[in-house]
Motif scaffolding. Structure first.
Motif, PDB file in Angstrom:
ATOM      1  N   GLY A 159     -15.951  21.910 -73.877  1.00 31.88           N
ATOM      2  CA  GLY A 159     -16.831  22.044 -75.141  1.00 31.88           C
ATOM      3  C   GLY A 159     -18.229  21.823 -74.591  1.00 31.88           C
ATOM      4  O   GLY A 159     -18.884  21.526 -75.557  1.00 31.88           O
ATOM      5  N   GLU A 160     -18.629  22.290 -73.339  1.00 31.41           N
ATOM      6  CA  GLU A 160     -20.183  22.240 -73.142  1.00 31.41           C
ATOM      7  C   GLU A 160     -20.950  23.036 -73.837  1.00 31.41           C
ATOM      8  O   GLU A 160     -22.194  22.981 -73.973  1.00 31.41           O
ATOM      9  CB  GLU A 160     -20.202  22.332 -71.579  1.00 31.41           C
ATOM     10  CG  GLU A 160     -19.801  20.893 -70.713  1.00 31.41           C
ATOM     11  CD  GLU A 160     -20.040  21.108 -69.450  1.00 31.41           C
ATOM     12  OE1 GLU A 160     -21.121  21.371 -68.836  1.00 31.41           O
ATOM     13  OE2 GLU A 160     -19.129  20.695 -68.726  1.00 31.41           O
ATOM     14  N   ILE A 161     -20.416  24.133 -74.407  1.00 32.39           N
ATOM     15  CA  ILE A 161     -21.242  25.237 -75.086  1.00 32.39           C
ATOM     16  C   ILE A 161     -20.771  25.272 -76.775  1.00 32.39           C
ATOM     17  O   ILE A 161     -20.742  26.181 -77.240  1.00 32.39           O
ATOM     18  CB  ILE A 161     -21.544  26.731 -74.522  1.00 32.39           C
ATOM     19  CG1 ILE A 161     -19.992  27.141 -74.535  1.00 32.39           C
ATOM     20  CG2 ILE A 161     -22.191  26.585 -73.349  1.00 32.39           C
ATOM     21  CD1 ILE A 161     -20.060  28.875 -74.083  1.00 32.39           C
ATOM     22  N   GLY A 162     -19.940  24.094 -77.021  1.00 39.67           N
ATOM     23  CA  GLY A 162     -19.587  24.166 -78.413  1.00 39.67           C
ATOM     24  C   GLY A 162     -18.422  24.874 -78.622  1.00 39.67           C
ATOM     25  O   GLY A 162     -17.336  24.907 -77.546  1.00 39.67           O
ATOM     26  N   ARG A 163     -18.107  25.420 -79.691  1.00 41.42           N
ATOM     27  CA  ARG A 163     -16.917  26.324 -79.967  1.00 41.42           C
ATOM     28  C   ARG A 163     -17.167  27.579 -79.371  1.00 41.42           C
ATOM     29  O   ARG A 163     -18.024  28.201 -79.758  1.00 41.42           O
ATOM     30  CB  ARG A 163     -16.442  26.168 -81.421  1.00 41.42           C
ATOM     31  CG  ARG A 163     -15.100  26.949 -81.666  1.00 41.42           C
ATOM     32  CD  ARG A 163     -14.882  26.662 -83.243  1.00 41.42           C
ATOM     33  NE  ARG A 163     -16.069  26.847 -84.059  1.00 41.42           N
ATOM     34  CZ  ARG A 163     -16.401  27.992 -84.580  1.00 41.42           C
ATOM     35  NH1 ARG A 163     -15.941  29.190 -84.180  1.00 41.42           N
ATOM     36  NH2 ARG A 163     -17.536  28.231 -85.344  1.00 41.42           N
ATOM     37  N   LEU A 164     -16.349  27.997 -78.442  1.00 41.11           N
ATOM     38  CA  LEU A 164     -16.379  29.702 -78.165  1.00 41.11           C
ATOM     39  C   LEU A 164     -16.244  30.494 -79.335  1.00 41.11           C
ATOM     40  O   LEU A 164     -15.406  30.465 -80.149  1.00 41.11           O
ATOM     41  CB  LEU A 164     -15.301  29.874 -77.022  1.00 41.11           C
ATOM     42  CG  LEU A 164     -15.056  31.090 -76.628  1.00 41.11           C
ATOM     43  CD1 LEU A 164     -16.502  31.472 -75.718  1.00 41.11           C
ATOM     44  CD2 LEU A 164     -13.882  31.386 -75.662  1.00 41.11           C
ATOM     45  N   GLN A 165     -17.173  31.369 -79.380  1.00 41.79           N
ATOM     46  CA  GLN A 165     -17.268  32.310 -80.579  1.00 41.79           C
ATOM     47  C   GLN A 165     -17.097  33.766 -79.849  1.00 41.79           C
ATOM     48  O   GLN A 165     -16.421  34.596 -80.698  1.00 41.79           O
ATOM     49  CB  GLN A 165     -18.786  32.315 -81.190  1.00 41.79           C
ATOM     50  CG  GLN A 165     -18.650  31.065 -82.093  1.00 41.79           C
ATOM     51  CD  GLN A 165     -20.187  31.146 -82.822  1.00 41.79           C
ATOM     52  OE1 GLN A 165     -21.234  31.043 -82.308  1.00 41.79           O
ATOM     53  NE2 GLN A 165     -19.978  30.811 -84.145  1.00 41.79           N
ATOM     54  N   ARG A 166     -17.710  34.139 -78.739  1.00 45.47           N
ATOM     55  CA  ARG A 166     -18.105  35.563 -78.472  1.00 45.47           C
ATOM     56  C   ARG A 166     -17.863  35.931 -76.946  1.00 45.47           C
ATOM     57  O   ARG A 166     -18.568  34.977 -76.126  1.00 45.47           O
ATOM     58  CB  ARG A 166     -19.220  36.221 -79.322  1.00 45.47           C
ATOM     59  CG  ARG A 166     -19.271  37.801 -79.043  1.00 45.47           C
ATOM     60  CD  ARG A 166     -20.342  38.333 -79.886  1.00 45.47           C
ATOM     61  NE  ARG A 166     -20.694  39.478 -79.381  1.00 45.47           N
ATOM     62  CZ  ARG A 166     -19.769  40.487 -79.291  1.00 45.47           C
ATOM     63  NH1 ARG A 166     -18.602  40.391 -79.938  1.00 45.47           N
ATOM     64  NH2 ARG A 166     -19.965  41.620 -78.833  1.00 45.47           N
ATOM     65  N   LEU A 167     -17.392  37.055 -76.313  1.00 42.39           N
ATOM     66  CA  LEU A 167     -17.469  37.406 -75.020  1.00 42.39           C
ATOM     67  C   LEU A 167     -17.883  38.739 -74.981  1.00 42.39           C
ATOM     68  O   LEU A 167     -17.506  39.377 -75.913  1.00 42.39           O
ATOM     69  CB  LEU A 167     -15.919  37.214 -74.415  1.00 42.39           C
ATOM     70  CG  LEU A 167     -15.314  35.864 -74.690  1.00 42.39           C
ATOM     71  CD1 LEU A 167     -13.815  35.779 -74.371  1.00 42.39           C
ATOM     72  CD2 LEU A 167     -16.150  34.857 -73.517  1.00 42.39           C
ATOM     73  N   SER A 168     -18.420  39.082 -74.061  1.00 43.19           N
ATOM     74  CA  SER A 168     -18.644  40.355 -73.770  1.00 43.19           C
ATOM     75  C   SER A 168     -18.594  40.602 -72.157  1.00 43.19           C
ATOM     76  O   SER A 168     -18.903  39.819 -71.311  1.00 43.19           O
ATOM     77  CB  SER A 168     -19.833  41.091 -74.453  1.00 43.19           C
ATOM     78  OG  SER A 168     -20.975  40.558 -73.761  1.00 43.19           O
ATOM     79  N   CYS A 169     -18.181  41.903 -71.564  1.00 49.47           N
ATOM     80  CA  CYS A 169     -18.211  42.171 -70.385  1.00 49.47           C
ATOM     81  C   CYS A 169     -18.768  43.676 -70.220  1.00 49.47           C
ATOM     82  O   CYS A 169     -18.385  44.650 -70.975  1.00 49.47           O
ATOM     83  CB  CYS A 169     -16.654  42.167 -69.996  1.00 49.47           C
ATOM     84  SG  CYS A 169     -16.490  42.963 -68.430  1.00 49.47           S
ATOM     85  N   TYR A 170     -19.812  43.797 -69.232  1.00 52.95           N
ATOM     86  CA  TYR A 170     -20.217  45.083 -69.008  1.00 52.95           C
ATOM     87  C   TYR A 170     -19.811  45.057 -67.594  1.00 52.95           C
ATOM     88  O   TYR A 170     -20.145  44.527 -66.645  1.00 52.95           O
ATOM     89  CB  TYR A 170     -21.815  44.739 -68.995  1.00 52.95           C
ATOM     90  CG  TYR A 170     -22.598  46.097 -68.541  1.00 52.95           C
ATOM     91  CD1 TYR A 170     -22.472  47.158 -69.228  1.00 52.95           C
ATOM     92  CD2 TYR A 170     -23.376  46.055 -67.354  1.00 52.95           C
ATOM     93  CE1 TYR A 170     -23.123  48.411 -68.917  1.00 52.95           C
ATOM     94  CE2 TYR A 170     -24.060  47.331 -66.889  1.00 52.95           C
ATOM     95  CZ  TYR A 170     -23.949  48.504 -67.709  1.00 52.95           C
ATOM     96  OH  TYR A 170     -24.425  49.534 -67.306  1.00 52.95           O
ATOM     97  N   HIS A 171     -19.145  46.559 -67.532  1.00 55.18           N
ATOM     98  CA  HIS A 171     -18.494  46.802 -66.320  1.00 55.18           C
ATOM     99  C   HIS A 171     -18.960  48.428 -65.996  1.00 55.18           C
ATOM    100  O   HIS A 171     -18.505  49.448 -66.412  1.00 55.18           O
ATOM    101  CB  HIS A 171     -16.840  47.064 -66.592  1.00 55.18           C
ATOM    102  CG  HIS A 171     -16.071  47.462 -65.531  1.00 55.18           C
ATOM    103  ND1 HIS A 171     -14.901  48.050 -65.489  1.00 55.18           N
ATOM    104  CD2 HIS A 171     -16.403  47.731 -64.120  1.00 55.18           C
ATOM    105  CE1 HIS A 171     -14.284  48.687 -64.655  1.00 55.18           C
ATOM    106  NE2 HIS A 171     -15.153  48.110 -63.530  1.00 55.18           N
TER     107      HIS A 171
END
Ligand SMILES: NC(=O)c1ccc[n+]([C@@H]2O[C@H](COP(=O)([O-])OP(=O)(O)OC[C@H]3O[C@@H](n4cnc5c(N)ncnc54)[C@H](O)[C@@H]3O)[C@@H](O)[C@H]2O)c1
Length: 338
Positions: A159-171
Motif C-alpha cells: 500500500g505504499e502508493i495507496g490504492r492502485l488505480q491505473r497502469l500504462s506501458c509505452y513499448h
C-alpha cells in the motif's frame, strides 16, 4: 544434491548464446548459459530441425558438456531417453506439440518461451497435457523474473502508493510486434494489476486489417505481425493502457498510479514519487534475475512443488488478452468482454 538432465529444443541465440568472456559481457542471456551456472543442471541433449544449429551448439558448448546428444526430431530425442527438464525455444507458433510430447513422455519440468502459444486451442492442449502428467510448466515471460518488478509489486501490496488505480506501458522498438514482444508487456501489466482482465479495447497498426486471428510467421520477420494499442479493465477496477509503436531505438517503461503516489518502472530501476518526495528504487543485485531465475524456478518446482510465478494459466490469460485485442479491432474497436 539431486541433478537434472536437461534438453533444449530450438537452438537460436535465446537458447544457445554463450556470454562473451569479458567482465561486462558476462550477463546470462540464454537458456544454455543459465543451465551452465545452475549446480543441479546438466544439458544432455539438444534438438533443432536444422543440422547446422545442432552442430554449432555442440561445438560452442563442448568444453562445458562434451557428450551432448544431438537430434533433428524431438520425438527421436524422447525415445532415446526422457530428460528431466526441457527448454522449449522453438518459434512462437511451434511450442505446443513440443510441450505436449514432452509432458506425455514423462518430462518433469518444462521452461517454455513466451508467448505460451498463438491460439487458445494450442494453449489448452499444452496445459491439459502438463496437468494430466504432473509436469511443472514455467513460461518465460521475462519481467516476472526481473527483481525490479517484484520490488514494485511488493510496494503495491504494502500500500505504499495507496490504492492502485491505473497502469500504462509505452513499448517502442522496431520489433514492437503484438504477439512476439507485446506479450511481455501485457503480461507485466497483469502481473502488476494482480487481478484478471474483464474488458479489452484494441487497435492494430494500419495494414493488418486481415488479422482476425494470429497470422504471423512465428515471430521472425518484424512486419509479419502488427503492433497494437489496447485499453484493459481489470476485475479489481484498475485500468491499463498499452501502446506498442515502431521506432528506430528501443524504449520500454511502465507507469503505476495509486491514490497516494506513482512509480515509473524501467527494467533496471524504478522511480517512486509520493507526498514525501521522489526516490530511486534499485533492485537487489542482478545475477539472480532473468533466465537464470526462470531456470531456478523450474528446479525449485521439481524439488519442492508449488505454483510458478509465471504459470501456464497466467500465460494463457495473457494470450486471451492478445486475441481479444484482435477481436476488438475486427469489431470496429468495440470493447470485448472476457
Ligand atoms: N524471452 C526472451 O527474451 C526471448 C528472446 C528471443 C526469443 N524468445 C522466444 O524464443 C523462441 C524462439 O525465438 P527465435 O526468434 O529464436 O525463433 P526462430 O524462428 O529463430 O526458431 C528457433 C529455432 O527453432 C528451430 N525449430 C523450429 N521448429 C522446430 C521444431 N519443430 N523442432 C526443433 N527445432 C525447431 C529453428 O530451426 C530455429 O533454429 C520464441 O518463442 C521467442 O518468442 C524469447
Amino acid at each position: 544434491m539431486r541433478s537434472f538432465r536437461v534438453a533444449l529444443v530450438g537452438l537460436s541465440p535465446v537458447a544457445a548464446r554463450r556470454p562473451d568472456n569479458t567482465f561486462f559481457g558476462r550477463a546470462i542471456n540464454s537458456h544454455a548459459a543459465a543451465y551452465a551456472v545452475h549446480p543441479n543442471c546438466e544439458v544432455v541433449a539438444v534438438c533443432d530441425i536444422r543440422r547446422d544449429m545442432v552442430t554449432a551448439f555442440r561445438s560452442t558448448w563442448a568444453d562445458t558438456w562434451p557428450t551432448i546428444a544431438g537430434y533433428n526430431d524431438f520425438r527421436d530425442l524422447l525415445s532415446d531417453g526422457v530428460p528431466d527438464i526441457v527448454s522449449v525455444c522453438t518459434p512462437d507458433n511451434a511450442h505446443a506439440h513440443i510441450v505436449e510430447d514432452a509432458a506425455s513422455a514423462g518430462v518433469a519440468g518444462i521452461l517454455c518461451e513466451k508467448p505460451l502459444a498463438t491460439d487458445l486451442a494450442d494453449a489448452d492442449r499444452m496445459i491439459a497435457a502438463c496437468e494430466a502428467h504432473g509436469t511443472a510448466l514455467v513460461v518465460h515471460h521475462n519481467r516476472r523474473f526481473l527483481p525490479v518488478y517484484h520490488r514494485v509489486r511488493d510496494l503495491l501490496l504494502a500500500g505504499e502508493i495507496g490504492r492502485l488505480q491505473r497502469l500504462s506501458c509505452y513499448h517502442a522498438e522496431p520489433r514492437a510486434m503484438l504477439f512476439r514482444n507485446g506479450t511481455q508487456m501485457v503480461d507485466t501489466l497483469c502481473f502488476l494489476a494482480g487481478s484478471p482482465v474483464v474488458d479489452v479495447w484494441g487497435r492494430l497498426e494500419p495494414g493488418y486489417e486481415h488479422w482476425d486471428r494470429y497470422r504471423g510467421d512465428g515471430g521472425h520477420d518484424a512486419h509479419s505481425e502488427p503492433s497494437a494499442a489496447a485499453r484493459l479493465t481489470f476485475a479489481n477496477g484498475v485500468t491499463a493502457a498499452y501502446e506498442g509503436v515502431r521506432t528506430r531505438g528501443r524504449v520500454v517503461w511502465f507507469d503505476v498510479g495509486g491514490t497516494e503516489g506513482s512509480v515509473r518502472v524501467q527494467d533496471r530501476y524504478a522511480e517512486l514519487t509520493t507526498q514525501a518526495g521522489s526516490s530511486v528504487l534499485v533492485p537487489e543485485p542482478y545475477d539472480g534475475g532473468g533466465v537464470t531465475a526462470a531456470v531456478s524456478e523450474v528446479v525449485r518446482l521439481l524439488l519442492y512443488g508449488g505454483e510458478s510465478i509465471s504459470s501456464p494459466r497466467a500465460a494463457r490469460h495473457t494470450l486471451e488478452i492478445l486475441l481479444a485485442i484482435l477481436e476488438s479491432h475486427r469489431r470496429g474497436n468495440q470493447p470485448v468482454r472476457l
